[in-house]
Design a protein around this motif. Structure first.
Motif, short mmCIF file in Angstrom:
data_model
loop_
_atom_site.label_atom_id
_atom_site.label_comp_id
_atom_site.label_asym_id
_atom_site.label_seq_id
_atom_site.Cartn_x
_atom_site.Cartn_y
_atom_site.Cartn_z
N GLU A 1 -62.58 -29.62 37.01
CA GLU A 1 -63.52 -30.72 37.23
C GLU A 1 -64.97 -30.25 37.38
OE1 GLU A 1 -63.00 -33.67 36.77
OE2 GLU A 1 -60.87 -34.09 37.08
N ASP A 2 -65.15 -28.99 37.77
CA ASP A 2 -66.51 -28.47 37.92
C ASP A 2 -67.17 -28.42 36.53
OD1 ASP A 2 -68.80 -26.86 38.19
OD2 ASP A 2 -67.92 -25.83 39.92
N PRO A 3 -68.33 -29.10 36.37
CA PRO A 3 -68.98 -29.06 35.05
C PRO A 3 -69.38 -27.64 34.62
CG PRO A 3 -70.23 -30.43 36.62
CD PRO A 3 -69.06 -29.87 37.36
N HIS A 4 -69.39 -26.71 35.57
CA HIS A 4 -69.72 -25.32 35.24
C HIS A 4 -68.47 -24.44 35.33
CE1 HIS A 4 -73.68 -26.98 35.86
NE2 HIS A 4 -73.33 -27.32 37.08
N GLY A 5 -67.31 -25.08 35.20
CA GLY A 5 -66.05 -24.39 35.40
C GLY A 5 -65.42 -23.89 34.11
N ILE A 6 -64.08 -24.00 34.03
CA ILE A 6 -63.36 -23.35 32.93
C ILE A 6 -63.72 -23.89 31.55
CG2 ILE A 6 -61.38 -22.46 34.21
CD1 ILE A 6 -59.85 -24.99 33.62
N LEU B 1 -56.88 -25.25 40.29
CA LEU B 1 -57.07 -25.61 38.88
C LEU B 1 -57.90 -26.89 38.74
CD1 LEU B 1 -53.54 -24.69 37.55
CD2 LEU B 1 -55.70 -23.61 36.87
N LEU B 2 -57.58 -27.86 39.59
CA LEU B 2 -58.31 -29.13 39.56
C LEU B 2 -59.80 -28.88 39.82
CD1 LEU B 2 -57.45 -32.06 39.18
CD2 LEU B 2 -57.37 -32.31 41.66
N ASP B 3 -60.04 -28.06 40.82
CA ASP B 3 -61.41 -27.73 41.21
C ASP B 3 -62.16 -27.08 40.04
OD1 ASP B 3 -63.66 -27.00 42.76
OD2 ASP B 3 -62.77 -25.04 43.18
N LEU B 4 -61.51 -26.12 39.40
CA LEU B 4 -62.18 -25.38 38.32
C LEU B 4 -62.30 -26.19 37.04
CD1 LEU B 4 -60.47 -21.91 38.87
CD2 LEU B 4 -62.81 -22.55 39.50
#
Lengths: 342, 561
Positions: free
Chosen positions: A178-183, A173-176
């Motif tokens: 924090e990704d500017p192209h994520g959730i 969840l953290l990964d998705l």
């Protein structure tokens, strides 16, 4: 049989010629199962991303401009030939991005993992994805940001986040988040839900990822996704109408106007938005008065009651097309049939 | 030239399982597939996978059901292995992440399936094959040491002078490049031949490529006459309605409203084995008790609505999209339709064929665990158990052998063949689709649920004529990028070899057993025909030999359901 004519976008990379339109009686894209399960035949028909195999000619002809059914390759992916697009270059890369395999903790048990039966049915909605690419093709966010992880891959991500056997829920969840192209790159446009032939409802899975990230793990992401949602819902609770002037600054301060002012990063980004604000003022879309004193809805109490009602529920209501529940909850089934969450 | 220890051809369940098993044992693995792996036909397996995993169940009971289901043509040593190893295979899949249905205690839950004496079918709604296929593909994405050649079409297998397998020639579908793949061993896992029938539940890709390629280099085929007709397919397009529907409680009715299975299988009713139910339906239809469209009715409305949505979701979609029927509210018209290839490349219990270094697993192979009739939910199990065993054995074989030297001339030969097809004048010969259509119809007419000598001879003549015509078949696309037209012409050759073998074997077996029902020999004849029919290429025709059926603990008995 009524006569159908199909207008198909042709492209042969070996010809040296650009793509052209050709009118046909019948043609095929890549296809295999003819039963809407293999996902090979994703195309755009009359502009709508879908499977060719379960599209009825008669219905497509009714929607066809000038009588000819328009068939084009899917969007957001490079065309290889005729109706075939390069899914490896886009879709499968994005799937690979979400660490698409189960990561349990330690050695497996002697027998099966014991898990809540509903959790398995819940993620089966994501498992129902056949990787046809229709949602990727229709995704408006991806059109703007080609790097957006996108509906199919994020639905796949939910399949692991929602799986109680996976031990890396928070990391995922953290990964998705924090990704500017994520959730938080999804703009809630519903296009993926509309085109998905298997009712996976990718956008719903993205929203579930967001709720897990925020409500369950309190993840406050660097993209201000959390702050933005909080500001949004706080403003509606307060006014019943969105106050655009307050939305931006509040978003940067986790919903608080004051906290936003003291964040150097927020200040920088707010300054960058100034031209937009000025344009708004010039065009009359915002006036200093409406910006500062936002009007409330007349029956604002009703909105507050709705908030109270929703927040009083102990469990989040997560409806799903693979319906679960007690046998006396038979009627709930009808609610969930649309594949939408309550 | 590309080289691997173990080369797997086909990336459905058997192929992916074999690749993972071989890689786990240290082999350098390449896996080739003419479609992206998740498009493989294993996807279509709806109902589930059998295993005697419950403490109250036993592998012996599962094995006995399978032996009886096979009409005693299955090899009992192989069946014992499959049923013994089934529970561990299910648990391994569960640990990898398959989202199997759970009971209220959170443990793996089962559903009932045909021909089984216990509810031992594990499942994921009605997308079991897809769910397992995707989980295995997740593992392939994770294990980058398995090299994937996605959208590569294998045109032939290559043997050396000593008869060992040394690799294959394949075409990169994306750019038309022909490549030689050298390998210490090759595992065929490219599925069955359902497309030689029309209609069929099988995908367009199921053209018997592996069976034909193995046959062409001298590997014997076995039990080719055993072709399963599934009892519940949609009229016209042949789409599958899972046996899970009957497992969940759906009933069959004829046009007079009779639940006719009472006459044919009073104990198991709709859940008798597939050959029995298909014959019962076809008898009703032939004797005028079917509907005018040549069907009988499957009534799923008996199953609670909520349960239908939870467990038979895909059938709701199939009914709505392809038959215009809401299965939760009204019966759906169905008939028996081509579904599964019980025969295939003859292998032992480790997937070894008669050609050193060549293995086969899954529907392409005939171990035989299915004999004359496969039980529902045993096919996924077959792919996984024998895929794994083949992969392990091949990895071991690879450790003890050196990489072979292969001459590039085999690629030249294949390229010449392709240039010849592309160079034919369009308009001189028939088109691929026309021959395919005629083949499918003649097979469905004469080599189906009921067969007799006259019909089989007619089918045989037609297949021979079509083989001649296929030599001049013409294509429109002359290019190299995604030339599906060309691949269709090559597949047509594979299909005709398959069809010829099916007809020859069906003519040869002068008795009725499992899926082979000869109206001119309506009884099972254990004295003369409790044996496998093996076919090997001799000149340009299949030569017939026989091999023993392995019996361990179950003597043939009369088969009643």
């Amino acid at each position: 049989m009524p006569d159908y004519s199909l207008k198909i976008r042709r492209y042969n990379p070996e010809s040296g010629q650009p793509a052209y339109w050709q009118q046909f009686d019948v043609d095929l894209a890549g296809c295999s199962c003819q039963a809407a399960i293999c996902g090979s035949c994703g195309v755009r028909i009359n502009g709508m991303s879908r499977l060719a195999c379960n599209t009825k000619l008669g219905e497509a002809a009714e929607d066809a401009p000038n009588g000819a059914i328009v068939v084009e390759p899917m969007g957001n992916m490079p065309v290889l030939k005729d109706l075939i697009v390069d899914m490896d270059a886009v879709h499968w890369k994005k799937v690979q991005r979400v660490v698409p395999w189960l990561l349990p903790e330690g050695d497996p048990p002697d027998r099966e993992y014991i898990v809540d039966p509903e959790s398995m049915i819940d993620i089966t909605q994501s498992m129902a994805c056949i990787h046809c690419g229709a949602c990727v093709s229709a995704c408006l966010s991806m059109e703007v940001d080609p790097e957006f992880i996108g509906p199919a891959a994020l639905a796949k991500a939910y399949r692991f986040v929602g799986d109680p056997r996976d031990a890396f829920t928070e990391d995922r969840l953290l990964d998705l988040a924090e990704d500017p192209h994520g959730i938080y790159d999804c703009t809630h446009c519903f296009a993926c839900i509309e085109v998905c032939p298997k009712d996976v409802a990718p956008m719903n899975q993205i929203m579930r990822l967001r709720r897990r990230a925020t409500s369950d793990y309190g993840i406050k992401d660097g993209n201000n996704g959390y702050g933005h949602e909080k500001a949004f819902s706080d403003l509606i609770e307060k006014y019943g109408l969105l106050s655009e002037a307050q939305l931006l600054p509040k978003s940067y301060g986790d919903g608080s106007l004051i906290r936003a002012q003291v964040k150097p990063a927020a200040l920088k980004e707010l300054t960058a938005k100034l031209p937009t604000v000025i344009r708004g003022l010039r065009s009359g879309k915002v006036s200093p008065k409406t910006a500062l004193i936002h009007r409330k809805l007349k029956d604002q109490d009703q909105i507050r009651r709705m908030y109270k009602e929703v927040e009083s529920h102990e469990d989040r209501l997560e409806l799903n097309l693979y319906i679960v529940g007690d046998s006396d909850a038979e009627e709930e089934g009808t609610m969930a049939e649309g594949g939408q969450e309550g | 030239m590309l080289a691997h220890d173990v080369l797997v051809i086909g990336a459905g369940l058997a192929g992916q399982r074999a690749a993972l098993a071989a890689a786990e044992d240290g082999a350098a693995v390449g896996i080739l597939s003419k479609v992206h792996p998740v498009r493989s036909h294993s996807n279509a397996a709806q109902g589930g996978i059998n295993a005697a995993l419950n403490p109250e169940d036993s592998w012996e009971s599962h094995a006995y059901d399978t032996v009886k289901g096979s009409d005693y043509l299955g090899d009992q040593d192989a069946i014992e292995i499959m049923c013994r190893e089934a529970p561990a295979e299910i648990l391994a899949l569960e640990h990898l992440g398959v989202t199997f249905h759970r009971n209220e205690q959170g443990r793996l839950g089962t559903r009932a399936f045909g021909g089984a004496s216990a509810a031992r079918t594990y499942y994921v709604a009605d997308i079991t094959g897809q769910a397992i296929l995707h989980v295995l593909y997740e593992q392939l994405m994770k294990h980058s040491e398995v090299y994937r050649y996605e959208e590569w079409f294998t045109t032939s297998l290559v043997r050396d002078g000593d008869g060992h397998i040394v690799g294959c020639v394949a075409r990169n579908i994306r750019d038309g490049a022909m490549e030689l793949f050298a390998a210490k061993c090759v595992i065929l896992a490219c599925g069955g031949n359902g497309q030689i029938y029309n209609p069929t539940t099988n995908a367009l890709i199921c053209t018997g490529d592996g069976i034909a390629m193995a046959y062409r280099i001298g590997a014997p085929l076995m039990d080719m006459e055993m072709v399963q007709y599934h009892p519940t397919t949609l009229a016209g397009n042949g789409l599958l309605v899972t046996e899970g529907a009957r497992g969940e409680g759906a009933h069959l009715y004829n046009a007079q409203g009779e639940r006719f299975m009472e006459k044919y299988a009073p104990n198991k009713m709709e859940l008798a084995s597939r050959d029995v139910v298909s014959r019962a339906e076809q008898t009703e239809i032939n004797e005028g008790r079917g509907f005018p469209d040549g069907t009988v009715a499957l009534d799923i409305t008996k199953v609670p609505r909520k349960r239908i949505h939870e467990a038979l979701r895909e059938i709701v979609n199939v009914g709505r999209d392809f038959a215009g029927v809401d299965i939760t509210r009204e019966p759906i018209h169905i008939k028996p339709g081509n579904h599964y290839t019980m025969g295939g490349v003859k292998t032992d219990v480790d997937g070894r064929t008669d050609i050193p270094g060549l293995y086969a697993a899954g529907e392409v192979a005939c171990v035989s665990v299915h004999g004359g009739n496969r039980l529902g939910a045993n096919s996924l199990l077959d792919t996984l158990v024998f895929g794994r065993r083949s992969g392990k054995h091949a990895a071991e074989h690879a450790r003890n052998h050196k990489l072979p030297q292969v001459s590039n001339t085999v690629v030249d030969d294949e390229e010449r063949g392709i240039r010849e097809i592309v160079g034919r004048d369009s308009g001189n010969g028939r088109r691929v689709a026309q021959i395919r259509e005629e083949l499918g119809r003649v097979m469905d007419e004469h080599v189906a649920v009921f067969r007799d000598e006259d019909g089989l001879l007619k089918a045989g003549e037609t297949v021979q004529r079509l083989k001649e015509e296929a030599r001049n078949v013409t294509i429109d696309d002359k290019g190299t990028v995604f030339n599906q037209d060309l691949l269709g012409a090559i597949e047509l050759g594979f299909m005709l070899d398959n069809a010829e073998c099916v007809v020859v074997a069906a003519l040869e077996r002068k008795e009725s057993r499992g899926a082979q029902f000869r109206t001119d020999y309506p009884e099972r004849d254990d004295d003369d025909w409790l044996k496998h029919i093996d076919l090997s290429l001799d000149g340009d025709r299949p030569a017939v030999t026989y091999s023993e059926v392995t019996l361990t603990q179950w003597e043939p008995e009369e088969r009643k359901y």
